[in-house]
Design a protein around this motif. Sequence first.
Motif, short mmCIF file in Angstrom:
data_model
loop_
_atom_site.label_atom_id
_atom_site.label_comp_id
_atom_site.label_asym_id
_atom_site.label_seq_id
_atom_site.Cartn_x
_atom_site.Cartn_y
_atom_site.Cartn_z
N CYS A 146 0.86 -1.19 0.00
CA CYS A 146 0.00 0.00 0.00
C CYS A 146 0.90 1.25 0.00
CB CYS A 146 -0.88 -0.01 1.24
SG CYS A 146 -1.68 1.58 1.54
N CYS A 161 0.35 3.22 3.68
CA CYS A 161 0.80 2.71 4.97
C CYS A 161 1.78 1.54 4.85
CB CYS A 161 -0.41 2.29 5.82
SG CYS A 161 -1.18 0.76 5.24
N ASN A 186 1.36 -1.40 4.02
CA ASN A 186 0.79 -2.71 4.29
C ASN A 186 1.05 -3.61 3.07
OD1 ASN A 186 -0.82 -4.67 5.62
ND2 ASN A 186 -2.58 -4.07 4.38
N CYS A 203 -6.56 -0.87 0.30
CA CYS A 203 -5.78 -1.44 1.38
C CYS A 203 -6.72 -1.81 2.52
CB CYS A 203 -4.74 -0.41 1.84
SG CYS A 203 -3.92 -0.89 3.37
N CYS A 258 -5.59 0.47 5.97
CA CYS A 258 -5.87 1.90 6.13
C CYS A 258 -7.03 2.36 5.26
CB CYS A 258 -4.63 2.74 5.82
SG CYS A 258 -4.24 2.85 4.06
ZN LIG Z 1 -2.73 1.10 3.69
#
Ligand SMILES: [Zn+2]
Length: 163
Positions: free
Chosen positions: A3, A6, A8, A31, A34
């Motif tokens: 992502c 963030c 991720n 995502c 987030c």
């Molecule tokens: Zn994210």
Amino acid sequence: MHCPFCRNPDSRVIDSRTSDDGLSIRRRRQCPKCGGRFSTVETASLNVIKRSGVVEPFSREKVMSGVRKACQGRPVTDADLAVLAQQVEEAIRQTGSSQIDANEIGLSILGPLRELDEVAYLRFASVYQAFESLEDFDAAIAQLRADHAHRQVSASSTTDDVQ
Ligand SMILES: [Zn+2]
């Protein structure tokens, strides 16, 4: 793919659509961590091996800039060049190879460019095929003339069929 917001490592595809030319897929992702949304574009890789041996990704922009020089002062728009570059890319992708010589790109440009503007075609061909003498130009022009004559004959025979 992480992502971009963030970092991720996971994302969920919420929409995917194929581009009009069928050469790429755009995926809309979200995502799960987030909630951030982003897009990815997926295309089959296509690499060009330059004369120097350097390998670089195929670029329509480069095709356009290469042809643009030959089109100076001719009634050829950037939109025309964009269509030409797309035709070139499609023709190359249809060969099924993921790596091609820069030389082959030049070859794939000749056909569509000839349809677009014959003067630009002659200029491009003279550089690309390294015309060395007036005879080379004569031969290329004679070929164009012969094809014109052929087209006129086919056009009139079509008319005869209608009558
Ligand atoms: Zn994210």
